[in-house]
Design a protein around this motif. Structure first.
Motif, PDB file in Angstrom:
ATOM      1  N   THR A   2      74.065  42.437 -75.121  1.00 49.64           N
ATOM      2  CA  THR A   2      73.496  42.122 -73.794  1.00 49.64           C
ATOM      3  C   THR A   2      73.802  43.255 -72.818  1.00 49.64           C
ATOM      4  O   THR A   2      72.955  43.618 -72.023  1.00 49.64           O
ATOM      5  N   SER A   5      71.245  45.941 -73.148  1.00 50.29           N
ATOM      6  CA  SER A   5      69.907  45.714 -72.581  1.00 50.29           C
ATOM      7  C   SER A   5      69.953  45.737 -71.049  1.00 50.29           C
ATOM      8  O   SER A   5      68.993  46.173 -70.416  1.00 50.29           O
ATOM      9  N   VAL A   6      71.104  45.293 -70.452  1.00 47.95           N
ATOM     10  CA  VAL A   6      71.238  45.393 -68.997  1.00 47.95           C
ATOM     11  C   VAL A   6      71.183  46.868 -68.583  1.00 47.95           C
ATOM     12  O   VAL A   6      70.478  47.247 -67.645  1.00 47.95           O
ATOM     13  N   LYS A   8      69.724  49.209 -70.106  1.00 50.56           N
ATOM     14  CA  LYS A   8      68.377  49.750 -70.295  1.00 50.56           C
ATOM     15  C   LYS A   8      67.535  49.486 -69.046  1.00 50.56           C
ATOM     16  O   LYS A   8      66.804  50.361 -68.592  1.00 50.56           O
ATOM     17  N   TYR A   9      67.685  48.263 -68.486  1.00 48.01           N
ATOM     18  CA  TYR A   9      66.912  47.953 -67.274  1.00 48.01           C
ATOM     19  C   TYR A   9      67.442  48.730 -66.076  1.00 48.01           C
ATOM     20  O   TYR A   9      66.681  49.215 -65.256  1.00 48.01           O
ATOM     21  N   LEU A  10      68.768  48.859 -66.013  1.00 51.48           N
ATOM     22  CA  LEU A  10      69.354  49.599 -64.893  1.00 51.48           C
ATOM     23  C   LEU A  10      68.893  51.053 -64.872  1.00 51.48           C
ATOM     24  O   LEU A  10      68.642  51.623 -63.823  1.00 51.48           O
ATOM     25  N   ASN A  11      68.770  51.645 -66.072  1.00 53.09           N
ATOM     26  CA  ASN A  11      68.322  53.038 -66.129  1.00 53.09           C
ATOM     27  C   ASN A  11      66.947  53.223 -65.513  1.00 53.09           C
ATOM     28  O   ASN A  11      66.610  54.322 -65.067  1.00 53.09           O
ATOM     29  N   LEU A  12      66.164  52.133 -65.499  1.00 55.81           N
ATOM     30  CA  LEU A  12      64.837  52.240 -64.885  1.00 55.81           C
ATOM     31  C   LEU A  12      64.933  52.575 -63.396  1.00 55.81           C
ATOM     32  O   LEU A  12      64.019  53.173 -62.831  1.00 55.81           O
ATOM     33  N   LEU A  13      66.063  52.186 -62.771  1.00 60.11           N
ATOM     34  CA  LEU A  13      66.258  52.533 -61.359  1.00 60.11           C
ATOM     35  C   LEU A  13      66.157  54.046 -61.152  1.00 60.11           C
ATOM     36  O   LEU A  13      65.727  54.517 -60.102  1.00 60.11           O
ATOM     37  N   VAL A  58      74.018  52.713 -61.144  1.00 60.27           N
ATOM     38  CA  VAL A  58      73.941  52.831 -62.603  1.00 60.27           C
ATOM     39  C   VAL A  58      75.266  53.323 -63.176  1.00 60.27           C
ATOM     40  O   VAL A  58      75.724  52.845 -64.217  1.00 60.27           O
ATOM     41  N   LYS A  61      77.920  50.355 -62.944  1.00 53.60           N
ATOM     42  CA  LYS A  61      77.621  49.296 -63.918  1.00 53.60           C
ATOM     43  C   LYS A  61      77.874  49.799 -65.335  1.00 53.60           C
ATOM     44  O   LYS A  61      78.321  49.062 -66.196  1.00 53.60           O
TER      45      LYS A  61
END
Lengths: 65, 484
Positions: A2, A5-6, A8-13, A58, A61
């Protein structure tokens, strides 16, 4: 898993500065003027602290996971 | 420009000489504090022993990324082209998310394998001597004109002080050589503090005092009306693509990578990606100097003199001397890091293994600087500027081998070599045919406009790499420690 995957979404920032700065029609205008600076300039300057803050989020986290 | 002001010259010489003396004696000063260190090892000279913490890394990476040439060239471009010259601002913002994501991976690989250069890392990943030599030569060719531009920066401020001829340049060169020879990477790491504090003082005073002379920031933009304060039609695409290609290329250069690899840990690099954008604010303010020059009534066709002329017309002589010294010291620090980065490439990747690598690197760094000096003395400045433009196209072609090589997808060495060759030949010939412009007109029916030549050739390079990798896949035996 988990945590991964968190991240992965944070990197989108980190994609936001690219979108905000490379899509020039977004900010290529004179108004509104702030402290004498046309929008074109203060918008780009504003991305400096915003980018720092995004990277900081990022980074922090990433240290926790 | 015609008469020499003793105050301006005195202040200039004092700060320039102090930096040289401090930088040259750094190993001796360090010896006082760290009694039992092997201060003459190669890793010590070339990478500062890979021990620089967050603060030193911040100054060192910022110090070799924001050069004297930036202080002279960015306002010069804004002076001449208006808003278009500001592409350095988005460029130096988007570079940091990129550094955050990519550079810690490179650092870990370099640390694990003891690598000091991009070519070392590529060799370990692809196990190809040909690719290693290509990457090393590209880095060397790309960094040479950069060093020449720093020497031109020093010459520009010395001329602004009213000193004639090439003698000051040769003195500056000898100082730079002594400073690098004795101090290694520790010299620029320490003097980067001096450089940055001086540049900050000069810029912060300039951006507060000059608008007071010229009637505030709104008057500033009003007086620059004839150069346009927003992008003109057709400038948007080149603005964005130049920013992107510059950001992708920035940390492929040997000198910028040296700063990254010298840091203590991967986390130091991540932390720096958070705080380095502070430099970008200063860069944006420096760019404003181009508009301020218009407001202050500076009128010149030699745009590289815009900033020195502005300082001299607005400030008292002693402070103008201080500002010019800040620019000269700002040339010295990155030029030393560049020479060290170039020397590392030659010592590690081009020459056979050396019995005394520090000595070899010192000699190579010296030869590299002589090359840059000859370039400045016997060819005109435009040559260095054109060559640096081509250098940007060259260095971008090492992106796939260094950066795509980090991913798990297996690309073959043959694919990387083919991509590099096609990208380089394409980029350089397009650039040449366009009359050495950084942008190339592209017309694809629905889509047309000017795009950065470097980016265009990088796209072709990557396409070739992907195509050849599909046709001739890499063998399985990739060294285990080279993927993260």
């Amino acid at each position: 898993m988990t945590g991964f995957s968190v991240m992965k979404y944070l990197n989108l920032l980190l994609a936001l500065p690219f979108l905000g700065l490379l899509w020039t029609p977004l900010y290529n205008r004179h108004d509104p003027v702030l402290w004498g600076f046309p929008f074109f300039y203060w918008y780009q300057f504003a991305w400096v602290p915003v980018t720092s803050a995004l990277i900081w989020i990022v980074w922090k986290k990433g240290q926790n996971t | 420009m015609s008469t020499i002001n003793p105050w301006a010259l005195g202040v200039f010489v004092f700060f320039f000489a102090a930096t040289i003396v401090v930088g040259s004696s750094i190993q001796w000063i360090r010896g006082l504090f760290h009694a039992k260190r092997d201060t003459d090892s190669h890793e010590e000279w070339s990478l500062g022993g890979r021990e620089f913490g967050p603060w030193v890394t911040w100054f060192l990476v910022g110090g070799d990324f924001y050069t004297a040439y930036t202080v002279i060239a960015v306002p010069a471009l804004v002076y001449a082209a208006g808003a278009y010259g500001f592409f350095a601002l988005p460029y130096t913002i988007i570079v940091y998310p990129f550094i955050f994501l990519v550079m810690p991976k490179l650092w870990k690989i370099a640390r694990a394998g003891g690598h000091a250069t991009a070519a070392d890392i590529v060799k370990a990943r692809f196990n190809s001597r040909a690719l290693e030599v290509i990457i090393a030569l590209t880095g060397l060719v790309a960094v040479m004109p950069y060093i020449a531009l720093q020497l031109i920066g020093i010459r520009t401020v010395v001329q602004a002080l009213g000193l004639p001829g090439d003698l000051p340049l040769i003195i500056a060169f000898i100082s730079l050589a002594a400073y690098t020879w004795l101090g290694g990477l520790h010299a620029p790491a320490l003097t980067a503090f001096i450089k940055d504090i001086m540049i900050y003082i000069a810029v912060l005073v300039a951006v507060t005092v000059i608008p007071l002379h010229t009637g505030g920031y709104s008057a500033l933009f009003a007086s620059a009306a004839h150069t346009d304060t927003v992008l003109k039609t057709g400038q948007s695409l080149p603005y964005a693509t130049l920013a992107l290609s510059s950001a992708l290329a920035a940390f492929l250069y040997p000198h910028t990578l040296t700063g990254i690899l010298a840091s203590r840990s991967a986390d130091t690099i991540k932390q720096n990606a958070v705080f380095l954008p502070a430099y970008t604010i200063v860069l944006g303010l420096i760019a404003m100097l181009g508009f301020m020059a218009h407001a202050a009534g500076i009128n010149t066709t030699n745009t590289s003199m815009v900033v020195p002329m502005l300082f001299q017309s607005v400030f008292p002589a002693w402070f103008a001397g201080f500002c010019l010294a800040a620019i000269a010291v700002g040339a010295l620090v990155p030029a030393a890091v560049m020479a060290i980065g170039a020397a590392n490439l030659v010592t590690n990747n081009l020459l056979p293994p050396q019995a005394n690598p520090v000595r070899t690197s010192r000699i190579v760094a010296f030869i590299v600087k002589i090359g840059a000096l000859i370039c400045v003395l016997f060819l005109n400045a435009q040559f260095a500027i054109d060559f640096q433009l081509l250098g940007g196209v060259f260095i971008l072609q090492t992106f796939p081998a260094l950066i795509l090589g980090l991913f798990r997808v297996r690309f073959s060495a043959v694919a990387m070599l083919t991509g590099w060759a096609v990208g380089t030949v394409f980029g350089v010939s397009i650039c040449w045919m366009d009359g050495l412009k950084p942008i190339h007109p592209v017309n694809l029916g629905l889509f047309s406009g000017n795009i950065s030549t470097g980016l265009l050739s990088l796209v072709i390079n990557i396409a070739i790499v992907a195509l050849v990798s599909v046709m001739a896949p890499a063998k399985q035996n990739i060294p285990a420690n080279t993927t993260v």
